[in-house]
Design a protein around this motif. Structure first.
Motif, short mmCIF file in Angstrom:
data_model
loop_
_atom_site.label_atom_id
_atom_site.label_comp_id
_atom_site.label_asym_id
_atom_site.label_seq_id
_atom_site.Cartn_x
_atom_site.Cartn_y
_atom_site.Cartn_z
N GLY A 117 131.15 136.41 16.94
CA GLY A 117 132.44 137.38 16.99
C GLY A 117 132.35 138.51 18.10
N LYS A 118 130.98 139.05 18.32
CA LYS A 118 130.59 140.05 19.45
C LYS A 118 131.18 139.34 20.68
N MET A 119 130.57 138.11 20.79
CA MET A 119 130.70 137.40 22.21
C MET A 119 132.10 137.06 22.53
N LYS A 120 132.83 136.80 21.51
CA LYS A 120 134.39 136.59 21.72
C LYS A 120 134.97 137.63 22.13
N GLN A 121 134.38 138.99 22.02
CA GLN A 121 135.04 140.02 22.29
C GLN A 121 134.64 140.42 23.69
N GLY A 122 133.94 139.85 24.32
CA GLY A 122 133.41 139.99 25.61
C GLY A 122 132.12 140.90 25.52
N ILE A 123 131.44 140.87 24.53
CA ILE A 123 130.16 141.64 24.18
C ILE A 123 128.90 140.90 24.38
N SER A 124 128.15 141.12 25.32
CA SER A 124 126.72 140.54 25.46
C SER A 124 125.81 140.70 24.57
N ILE A 125 124.95 139.94 24.05
CA ILE A 125 123.81 139.84 22.94
C ILE A 125 122.45 139.94 23.38
N GLY A 126 121.85 140.89 23.03
CA GLY A 126 120.30 140.90 23.21
C GLY A 126 119.09 140.88 22.07
N ILE A 127 118.39 140.02 22.31
CA ILE A 127 117.45 139.64 21.20
C ILE A 127 116.00 139.64 21.86
N ALA A 128 115.05 140.17 20.89
CA ALA A 128 113.60 140.13 21.03
C ALA A 128 113.24 138.68 20.52
N ALA A 129 112.88 137.78 21.36
CA ALA A 129 112.94 136.23 20.89
C ALA A 129 111.64 136.29 19.97
N ASP A 130 110.62 137.26 20.01
CA ASP A 130 109.45 136.99 19.00
C ASP A 130 109.76 138.09 18.04
N GLY A 131 110.76 138.74 17.81
CA GLY A 131 110.76 139.88 16.70
C GLY A 131 111.29 139.46 15.59
N PRO A 132 111.52 140.37 14.62
CA PRO A 132 110.92 141.52 14.51
C PRO A 132 109.09 141.81 14.10
N ARG A 133 108.79 140.71 13.58
CA ARG A 133 107.26 140.48 13.24
C ARG A 133 106.47 139.76 13.87
N GLY A 134 106.84 138.98 14.77
CA GLY A 134 106.05 138.11 15.50
C GLY A 134 106.04 136.62 14.88
N PRO A 135 105.02 135.93 15.21
CA PRO A 135 103.90 136.25 16.10
C PRO A 135 104.07 136.49 17.44
N GLU A 136 103.28 137.48 18.15
CA GLU A 136 103.53 137.75 19.37
C GLU A 136 103.75 136.77 20.53
N ARG A 137 104.80 136.97 21.29
CA ARG A 137 105.10 135.89 22.31
C ARG A 137 105.39 134.58 21.80
N VAL A 138 105.68 134.29 20.51
CA VAL A 138 106.20 132.98 20.06
C VAL A 138 107.76 133.04 19.79
N SER A 139 108.40 132.51 20.66
CA SER A 139 109.80 132.45 20.56
C SER A 139 110.46 131.75 19.21
N SER A 140 111.51 132.47 18.71
CA SER A 140 112.21 131.55 17.66
C SER A 140 113.10 130.84 18.32
N THR A 141 113.85 129.99 17.65
CA THR A 141 114.86 129.18 18.01
C THR A 141 116.32 129.82 17.95
N VAL A 142 116.33 131.20 17.64
CA VAL A 142 117.64 131.85 17.45
C VAL A 142 118.42 131.82 18.58
N PRO A 143 117.69 132.27 19.73
CA PRO A 143 118.60 132.14 21.17
C PRO A 143 119.17 130.75 21.53
N LEU A 144 118.42 129.82 21.03
CA LEU A 144 119.01 128.39 21.48
C LEU A 144 120.31 128.04 20.76
N VAL A 145 120.01 128.58 19.37
CA VAL A 145 121.33 128.36 18.49
C VAL A 145 122.66 128.93 19.18
N TRP A 146 122.32 130.16 19.53
CA TRP A 146 123.35 131.04 20.03
C TRP A 146 124.01 130.41 21.29
#
Length: 234
Positions: A117-146
């Motif tokens: 919904g935010k992106m449809k309004q023209g708003i970019s999205i920022g995410i820490a791929a390994d947040g909020p609890r880690g493991p450190e530098r292990v990316s989630s799949t969330v950015p891929l889904v979005w």
């Protein structure tokens, strides 16, 4: 409720702490020399009013308010609803960023709906791929889904600083020295495409590819300022 918990949950105390952290971030920015590298493509998209997905590592949050051209467009950061994540959101709001607090009870479908919904309004999205609890530098799949759902382009952004200390937190948060310092911001597009009907194996391969992309640009930033790049534990 204990006095300690009352103080920790006090809006007055939390807002005061957020203002102090924001003051420190601005101080680092003001009294350091910074290079901004690789932003041409992202800047062009922002100028066109096109939202993007920004990915970072949790360790490099300390300069995240300067990762995106907030003077030109809006970005919404995904934070945790827990106390530490809530503080990140409070600080980012002081710089003009939007935030969405994600609790452990938030369903992924509901969060994705809010993000799209935010992106449809023209708003970019920022995410820490390994947040909020880690493991450190292990990316989630969330950015891929979005990226798959929105069709928007993905940019990895990181920073490093010549004089900095790693905090004793799970992510080893990098805290730059606020005086006579040198730093670099690196932005580089992740150019892989996430198929609409990607298999689990394809998603895992893309997740690892994004993870490597983030590690590569972060190592590059570290080398540019004379820091030893992070090496994963074997």
């Amino acid at each position: 409720m204990s006095l300690r918990k009352k103080i920790a949950d006090s809006e007055t105390v939390l807002n005061w702490a957020a203002r102090r952290i924001a003051w420190y971030i601005r101080l680092v920015r003001k009294h350091s020399s910074w290079q901004r590298i690789g932003y041409e493509e992202l800047d062009a998209l922002v100028d066109q009013g096109e939202p993007v997905i920004v990915v970072l590592w949790h360790q490099r949050l300390a300069q995240s308010p300067y990762f995106f051209p907030l003077d030109k467009a809006r970005i919404c950061s995904i934070t945790s609803a827990a106390r530490a994540g809530s503080m990140v959101g409070r600080v980012q709001k002081l710089f003009g960023m939007d935030t969405i607090a994600m609790s452990s009870r938030t369903r992924h479908v509901a969060l994705s709906r809010a993000v799209l919904g935010k992106m449809k309004q023209g708003i970019s999205i920022g995410i820490a791929a390994d947040g909020p609890r880690g493991p450190e530098r292990v990316s989630s799949t969330v950015p891929l889904v979005w990226a798959r759902s929105s069709g928007k382009r993905v940019f990895g952004i990181t920073y490093s600083s010549r004089h900095a200390t790693e905090a004793g937190t799970w992510d080893r948060l990098l805290l730059p020295r606020p005086w006579r310092n040198e730093g670099v911001l690196i932005c580089r597009e992740w150019t892989e495409t996430v198929p609409r009907k990607a298999s689990e194996d394809q998603i895992e391969a893309l997740r690892q590819n994004l993870e490597q992309h983030m590690n590569d640009i972060t190592a590059e930033a570290d080398r540019m300022v004379g820091r030893e790049p992070w090496v994963p534990e074997s």
